[in-house]
Design a protein around this motif. Sequence first.
Motif, PDB file in Angstrom:
ATOM      1  N   GLU A 210       0.847  -1.189   0.000  1.00 39.81           N
ATOM      2  CA  GLU A 210       0.000   0.000   0.000  1.00 39.81           C
ATOM      3  C   GLU A 210       0.881   1.238   0.000  1.00 39.81           C
ATOM      4  O   GLU A 210       1.827   1.343   0.778  1.00 39.81           O
ATOM      5  N   HIS A 211       0.577   2.178  -0.890  1.00 41.06           N
ATOM      6  CA  HIS A 211       1.400   3.367  -1.053  1.00 41.06           C
ATOM      7  C   HIS A 211       0.519   4.610  -0.969  1.00 41.06           C
ATOM      8  O   HIS A 211      -0.447   4.740  -1.730  1.00 41.06           O
ATOM      9  N   VAL A 212       0.850   5.521  -0.059  1.00 43.72           N
ATOM     10  CA  VAL A 212       0.110   6.776   0.048  1.00 43.72           C
ATOM     11  C   VAL A 212       0.670   7.742  -0.996  1.00 43.72           C
ATOM     12  O   VAL A 212       1.825   8.156  -0.927  1.00 43.72           O
ATOM     13  N   LEU A 213      -0.147   8.068  -1.966  1.00 42.44           N
ATOM     14  CA  LEU A 213       0.279   8.983  -3.024  1.00 42.44           C
ATOM     15  C   LEU A 213       0.173  10.438  -2.574  1.00 42.44           C
ATOM     16  O   LEU A 213       0.977  11.278  -2.976  1.00 42.44           O
ATOM     17  N   LYS A 214      -0.825  10.722  -1.771  1.00 46.69           N
ATOM     18  CA  LYS A 214      -1.028  12.088  -1.268  1.00 46.69           C
ATOM     19  C   LYS A 214      -1.830  12.009   0.012  1.00 46.69           C
ATOM     20  O   LYS A 214      -2.827  11.297   0.090  1.00 46.69           O
ATOM     21  N   ASP A 215      -1.400  12.755   1.011  1.00 47.11           N
ATOM     22  CA  ASP A 215      -2.081  12.742   2.304  1.00 47.11           C
ATOM     23  C   ASP A 215      -2.598  14.143   2.617  1.00 47.11           C
ATOM     24  O   ASP A 215      -2.128  15.142   2.075  1.00 47.11           O
ATOM     25  N   SER A 216      -3.603  14.187   3.471  1.00 46.97           N
ATOM     26  CA  SER A 216      -4.098  15.446   4.045  1.00 46.97           C
ATOM     27  C   SER A 216      -4.537  16.456   2.987  1.00 46.97           C
ATOM     28  O   SER A 216      -4.119  17.616   2.977  1.00 46.97           O
ATOM     29  N   VAL A 217      -5.400  16.024   2.083  1.00 51.22           N
ATOM     30  CA  VAL A 217      -5.992  16.922   1.094  1.00 51.22           C
ATOM     31  C   VAL A 217      -7.319  17.412   1.664  1.00 51.22           C
ATOM     32  O   VAL A 217      -8.247  16.628   1.861  1.00 51.22           O
ATOM     33  N   SER A 218      -7.417  18.713   1.955  1.00 51.12           N
ATOM     34  CA  SER A 218      -8.587  19.253   2.652  1.00 51.12           C
ATOM     35  C   SER A 218      -9.591  19.859   1.685  1.00 51.12           C
ATOM     36  O   SER A 218      -9.211  20.554   0.738  1.00 51.12           O
TER      37      SER A 218
END
Length: 735
Positions: A210-218
Amino acid sequence: MTDQSNADIIITKVDEAPELASASLLPIVSSFAAAAGVSISTRDISLAGRILAAFPEYLSEAQRISDDLAILGDLVKTPEANVVKLPNISASVPQLVAAIQELQSQGYAVPDFPEAPVSDAEKAARAKYDAIKGSAVNPVLREGNSDRRAAKAVKAYAQANPHRMGDWSADSKTRVASMSGGDFRTNEASVTLAKAAVAKIVLKAADGSEHVLKDSVSYPAGTVVDATYMDVAALQDFLTAEIDRTKAEGVLFSLHLKATMMKVSDPIIFGHGVRAYLAPVFAAFGDKMATMGVNPNSGLGDLLERVKSDAQIMAAIDACMAARPPLYMVDSDRGITNLHVPSDVIIDASLPALIRAGGKGWGPDGKEHDAVCVIPDDSYAPVYDETIKFFKENGKLNPATAGTVQNIGLMAQKAEEYGSHPTTFEIAQAGVVQMILDDGTVLHEHAVKAGDIWRSASTRKAPIEDWVNLAIDRQRSEGCRAIFWLDETRAHDAELIAYVKPILAAKGVAHLFEIMAPREATRASFETITEGKTCIAITGNVLRDYLTDLFPILELATSAKMLSIVKLMQGGGLFETGAGGSAPKHVQQLQAENHLRWDSLGEFCALGESFKFLADTKGNEKARVLGNAIDAATQGVLDHDRSPGRKAGEPDNRDSHYWFARYWAEAMAAQSDDAELAAHFAPIAKALAEKEAAILAELHAARGQAVDTGGYYHNDPAKTAAIMRPSATMNAIIG
């Protein structure tokens, strides 16, 4: 001119032809403005300026500059903003690299652009450069929606002096080709958020990782959130088929993208175009070329430069190109093809030019031919497809009788695809991409393969509502046909329609507006202007960009003369100088022949609106007098045909500035609203008229000779001023 940040009007320092023109025009504007107590300052948002601002730690104290884009980004969120924005470079990687190399040659020790960053320092530099490339400026400054239209004086002049249009024939082989599946349009999903949320984008790979491509997009409540992807296998099949079909049809092959604005996705798609066109070469030498640093995303020009010493590869390229359909040429004299540089062929400029020419493009033989216009994604391709079909059926547009298409564009707060750069990814391995909200809800989900291009875009509630209300105001002002270009069968557009219809109903104006898919809206708009009438196109961000080139280029011969007003959502004003690009060919001509054919008419229109806006917001009635006089001066430039000619020996940009200053001064001296200003400008107008012969002689003294501006992306201000202000007589009068 002042450099204070609290100036009444800020004019942006930019790149290429507009920046050269500013060296001549800005002293005039600053001098005239000072007479009305209006202060003018500049802020540097040029590509070179953005690079220098990003790397202060690499520079000496004397070389460091402020981050003017960030400063302006804060300013446009305030009611005090009054910014005149000139066209700036939206940099492709080749342009970015060229600017870096030029700055380094001038003694600025900025780091190289890391193609494949390894060290932490390289990764940090790459992150900064990635933030600079593409359209780094517009999303920051456009804190409002767009109102673009032809100024009345400009439209009247175009009708009285119609430009040449190429003839269309019903049997023209020119056509648009786009994907029938697997593209962004087909795979799009869209949801309007009922409440504020924070999302992360995750790739759950087929191997279980599992790979987080982008975090914390509000996202605030009411945001329309889209997600989609392009199936690269489908793209490759499409490109291969179109190359073969184009060869069979005996016409030019051309690829039309927007690699400058869609700075993640479109360079990749462009690279697939290069790879498909040279497929046999990549099949035989792909690994070897990779070791030579070849990246097809950088274009055919970069590829040829890297492999030119390998006779075997060059022979394979020559053989392949001989067997392929001829390429649409950017510059046939210099051998620059459609596939040379991703930023050379920008769809909103390249296709209107081809359409204006009767569907013809230049081939490698230096002659005009029909062309296949490849636009892989089908989201907006129908606009150009329907335009071409309309002209095949009806013949060319007549600028002398044509009406006009105005535009109200949704673009505030990085709306739609043009705000998708931070959430666009080339997928590294097969799996499923999910957009997961903070409460665990899977908002969007797509199965993807390695190499696919996945992206998410968003559009906030407040800009949507502001856009609809701006459209209502414009329709009320014009009393004409008004069309929302929205397709109810497209996921994103369906969400916007759910906003539009209730607002129109609540305001009691639903009967005054139509909602049509882009294809149908295109035909309806051309039918309307063919009848000599006005039509308002109310569109999203990409169509705003495309249509404010397409219709003006057909109606006026250029999009640089458009009146472009951004009504900032916090009450300020951003006045853009049309959509004319930065015109690199104009710079090359100046350097070779000391002739600048850039037309500053867009700047004149924007300045007039800026001064009048200042009068409205700060109660400076002298500024209104200046603004009204600018309108008169602009009319004078048009009526007396004082715009620049294209060829050396003809009047150029500097001549037009003399006439603009003279007509402006004469209008100020003749006006009756402010006796003090009239008295101030009377001797200036008199001197400019009496010294006409001397001024024009000084302006033309060194024409036809090569000149040195001290740089292309980062010119020398003193050298540029000497070139662009060669009349000592005029300089003394202006002060």
